[in-house]
Design a protein around this motif. Structure first.
Motif, PDB file in Angstrom:
ATOM      1  N   GLY A  48       9.447  27.088   1.210  1.00 54.94           N
ATOM      2  CA  GLY A  48      10.371  26.935   2.205  1.00 54.94           C
ATOM      3  C   GLY A  48      10.245  25.707   3.002  1.00 54.94           C
ATOM      4  N   HIS A  49       9.362  24.925   2.588  1.00 53.02           N
ATOM      5  CA  HIS A  49       9.127  23.590   3.257  1.00 53.02           C
ATOM      6  C   HIS A  49       8.379  22.657   2.399  1.00 53.02           C
ATOM      7  N   HIS A  50       8.481  21.680   2.313  1.00 50.57           N
ATOM      8  CA  HIS A  50       7.554  20.586   1.559  1.00 50.57           C
ATOM      9  C   HIS A  50       6.358  20.240   1.819  1.00 50.57           C
ATOM     10  N   THR A  51       5.486  20.021   1.012  1.00 46.90           N
ATOM     11  CA  THR A  51       4.178  19.595   1.225  1.00 46.90           C
ATOM     12  C   THR A  51       3.746  18.561   0.439  1.00 46.90           C
ATOM     13  N   ILE A  52       3.261  17.369   0.949  1.00 46.45           N
ATOM     14  CA  ILE A  52       2.458  16.257   0.346  1.00 46.45           C
ATOM     15  C   ILE A  52       1.079  16.317   0.614  1.00 46.45           C
ATOM     16  N   GLY A  53       0.395  16.113  -0.147  1.00 49.03           N
ATOM     17  CA  GLY A  53      -1.374  16.386  -0.206  1.00 49.03           C
ATOM     18  C   GLY A  53      -1.891  15.353  -0.781  1.00 49.03           C
ATOM     19  N   CYS A  54      -3.030  14.845  -0.277  1.00 50.01           N
ATOM     20  CA  CYS A  54      -3.935  13.730  -0.755  1.00 50.01           C
ATOM     21  C   CYS A  54      -5.375  14.483  -0.670  1.00 50.01           C
ATOM     22  N   TYR A  55      -6.011  14.368  -1.813  1.00 46.58           N
ATOM     23  CA  TYR A  55      -7.629  14.831  -1.979  1.00 46.58           C
ATOM     24  C   TYR A  55      -8.257  13.415  -1.338  1.00 46.58           C
ATOM     25  N   ILE A  79       2.727  16.465  -4.811  1.00 45.75           N
ATOM     26  CA  ILE A  79       4.025  16.858  -3.926  1.00 45.75           C
ATOM     27  C   ILE A  79       4.299  18.341  -4.450  1.00 45.75           C
ATOM     28  N   LEU A  80       4.523  19.056  -3.616  1.00 48.37           N
ATOM     29  CA  LEU A  80       4.764  20.335  -3.543  1.00 48.37           C
ATOM     30  C   LEU A  80       6.225  20.734  -3.219  1.00 48.37           C
ATOM     31  N   PRO A  81       7.163  20.658  -3.582  1.00 50.88           N
ATOM     32  CA  PRO A  81       8.492  20.795  -2.952  1.00 50.88           C
ATOM     33  C   PRO A  81       8.700  22.254  -2.578  1.00 50.88           C
ATOM     34  N   ALA A  82       9.762  22.394  -1.577  1.00 52.29           N
ATOM     35  CA  ALA A  82       9.926  23.730  -1.053  1.00 52.29           C
ATOM     36  C   ALA A  82      10.101  24.951  -1.782  1.00 52.29           C
ATOM     37  N   GLU A  83      10.778  24.575  -3.079  1.00 55.68           N
ATOM     38  CA  GLU A  83      11.033  25.640  -3.937  1.00 55.68           C
ATOM     39  C   GLU A  83      10.100  25.934  -5.192  1.00 55.68           C
ATOM     40  N   HIS A  84       8.900  25.221  -5.027  1.00 57.71           N
ATOM     41  CA  HIS A  84       7.854  25.245  -6.165  1.00 57.71           C
ATOM     42  C   HIS A  84       6.820  26.416  -6.078  1.00 57.71           C
ATOM     43  N   ARG A 124      10.837  15.959  -6.661  1.00 58.10           N
ATOM     44  CA  ARG A 124      10.197  16.251  -7.696  1.00 58.10           C
ATOM     45  C   ARG A 124       8.722  16.662  -7.604  1.00 58.10           C
ATOM     46  N   GLU A 125       8.529  17.591  -8.268  1.00 51.25           N
ATOM     47  CA  GLU A 125       7.085  18.379  -8.177  1.00 51.25           C
ATOM     48  C   GLU A 125       6.018  17.392  -8.803  1.00 51.25           C
ATOM     49  N   ARG A 126       4.831  16.970  -8.264  1.00 50.73           N
ATOM     50  CA  ARG A 126       3.954  15.876  -8.930  1.00 50.73           C
ATOM     51  C   ARG A 126       2.606  16.607  -8.788  1.00 50.73           C
ATOM     52  N   THR A 127       1.804  16.370  -9.640  1.00 50.25           N
ATOM     53  CA  THR A 127       0.330  16.910  -9.548  1.00 50.25           C
ATOM     54  C   THR A 127      -0.579  15.626  -9.985  1.00 50.25           C
ATOM     55  N   SER A 156       2.788  10.211  13.584  1.00 50.65           N
ATOM     56  CA  SER A 156       4.011  10.243  13.104  1.00 50.65           C
ATOM     57  C   SER A 156       4.869   9.250  12.267  1.00 50.65           C
ATOM     58  N   SER A 157       4.520   8.013  12.797  1.00 54.86           N
ATOM     59  CA  SER A 157       5.103   7.003  11.977  1.00 54.86           C
ATOM     60  C   SER A 157       4.597   6.853  10.461  1.00 54.86           C
ATOM     61  N   LEU A 158       3.254   6.874  10.348  1.00 48.99           N
ATOM     62  CA  LEU A 158       2.743   6.880   9.103  1.00 48.99           C
ATOM     63  C   LEU A 158       3.184   8.404   8.186  1.00 48.99           C
ATOM     64  N   ALA A 159       3.444   9.608   8.852  1.00 48.19           N
ATOM     65  CA  ALA A 159       3.970  10.493   8.018  1.00 48.19           C
ATOM     66  C   ALA A 159       5.100  10.344   7.729  1.00 48.19           C
ATOM     67  N   ASN A 160       6.114   9.795   8.605  1.00 48.38           N
ATOM     68  CA  ASN A 160       7.260   9.319   8.001  1.00 48.38           C
ATOM     69  C   ASN A 160       7.549   8.636   7.133  1.00 48.38           C
ATOM     70  N   ALA A 161       6.536   7.557   6.734  1.00 47.38           N
ATOM     71  CA  ALA A 161       6.506   6.554   5.941  1.00 47.38           C
ATOM     72  C   ALA A 161       6.091   7.188   4.663  1.00 47.38           C
ATOM     73  N   ILE A 162       5.252   8.072   4.524  1.00 51.73           N
ATOM     74  CA  ILE A 162       4.659   8.891   3.549  1.00 51.73           C
ATOM     75  C   ILE A 162       6.234   9.773   2.779  1.00 51.73           C
ATOM     76  N   LEU A 163       6.845  10.448   3.777  1.00 55.80           N
ATOM     77  CA  LEU A 163       7.956  11.123   3.079  1.00 55.80           C
ATOM     78  C   LEU A 163       9.118  10.212   2.520  1.00 55.80           C
ATOM     79  N   ASP A 164       9.295   9.192   3.522  1.00 52.53           N
ATOM     80  CA  ASP A 164      10.384   7.968   2.781  1.00 52.53           C
ATOM     81  C   ASP A 164       9.951   7.350   1.449  1.00 52.53           C
ATOM     82  N   HIS A 165       8.700   7.098   1.486  1.00 50.05           N
ATOM     83  CA  HIS A 165       8.314   6.845   0.151  1.00 50.05           C
ATOM     84  C   HIS A 165       8.318   7.709  -1.058  1.00 50.05           C
ATOM     85  N   SER A 166       8.121   9.005  -0.699  1.00 48.11           N
ATOM     86  CA  SER A 166       8.249   9.932  -1.391  1.00 48.11           C
ATOM     87  C   SER A 166       9.671  10.622  -2.047  1.00 48.11           C
TER      88      SER A 166
END
Length: 292
Positions: A48-55, A79-84, A124-127, A156-166
């Motif tokens: 129910g929410h989007h998740t973007i992760g980095c190792y 990238i793990l979308p809300a419905e994945h 889009r889901e990405r692994t 917050s500014s960096l997080a928004n930049a990550i979301l925008d790029h994705s």
């Protein structure tokens, strides 16, 4: 931890063998967490929410059960979308960072960046993808103090930049959903322009409904379908974003900015701004004016 209670991926990891290093709400429906894990198995189902992760380290033995041939590594992104739905196996040690975004924040970003109805788009889901700029942003986030107001604003500014790029790089039109109802494209565009031109004035549901010749009841429903958020939430978001822009790019006093953005007083603006950005307007200006 209570501030992240609405993020299912966070809660699932909290119940696993994963160890939470630190976490924080970044404001505007965004939160962050750094985890370490080893020799574990876990899974997520339509969070129910989007998740973007980095190792950040390790992960060479980590894989998805449905993609056993792909393995993680430092700086790999997921990238793990809300419905994945996904199931994971962690062999060996792993350290990673997650950013959690609620669907409302995705909707507001989609409108701002793409001028498209959020319900027509999907992330889009990405692994295990390689995006050096994104991983560098994640690395920069790990170096900041999430508890200190000024640095949390940079987070917050960096997080928004990550979301925008994705969103710009990994979103596309949904073909599995038949879109019904909502506003026509010209109505949506007209409303966006109308709201932008009148942010310094009171804006009621009746007034907005009249601008597109609809009854208030039908307008509110159709607006929510097309914008992904209720009318008052969208207007408040635009007021706050304009306020943030003026704080960064002008020398206007906070009271003047409040009036220019349609708030009744400086205190009303400050209270709303603090609730959204996790900092006062003064803290925001001091932290980010040099990064405008």
């Amino acid at each position: 931890m209570s501030e992240l209670a609405d993020y299912q991926v966070f809660q699932t990891l909290s119940r696993s063998r994963a160890q939470l290093e630190r976490s924080a709400a970044m404001g505007d429906g965004i939160a962050a967490a750094i985890w370490s894990n080893a020799h574990d198995a876990t899974g997520y189902s339509t969070p129910g929410h989007h998740t973007i992760g980095c190792y950040l380290g390790g992960g060479l033995g980590t894989f998805r059960r449905d993609q056993p041939g792909l393995k993680g590594a430092p700086d790999k992104l997921c990238i793990l979308p809300a419905e994945h739905q996904s199931a994971w196996v962690v062999n060996g040690e792993l350290r990673f960072m997650h950013l959690y975004f609620d669907v409302e924040q995705f909707a507001l970003s989609a409108l701002r960046l793409l001028d498209k109805e959020p319900r027509e788009l999907q992330l889009r889901e990405r692994t295990f993808i390689d995006e050096p700029l994104q991983s560098a942003r994640f690395r920069a986030l790990t170096q900041l103090d999430w508890r200190e107001p000024a640095e949390r604003l940079l987070c917050s500014s960096l997080a928004n930049a990550i979301l925008d790029h994705s969103l710009l790089s990994h979103s596309g039109r949904r073909f599995d959903l038949q879109v019904k109802g909502g506003l026509a494209a010209h109505q949506r565009k007209g409303l966006i322009d109308y709201i932008e031109q009148h942010l310094d004035q009171p804006l009621s549901i009746d007034q907005l409904a009249q601008s597109v010749a609809l009854s208030p009841y039908h307008f509110a429903r159709m607006f929510s379908l097309s914008f992904g958020v209720a009318p008052h939430r969208y207007v408040l978001s635009r007021r706050l974003q304009r306020g943030a822009q003026l704080l960064r790019h002008s020398r206007l006093a906070v009271g003047e900015i409040a009036l220019a953005c349609g708030f009744a007083s400086a205190s009303h603006f400050s209270n709303r701004f603090r609730a959204s950005f996790q900092a006062t307007p003064g803290q925001y200006r001091l932290a980010l004016v040099g990064h405008a």
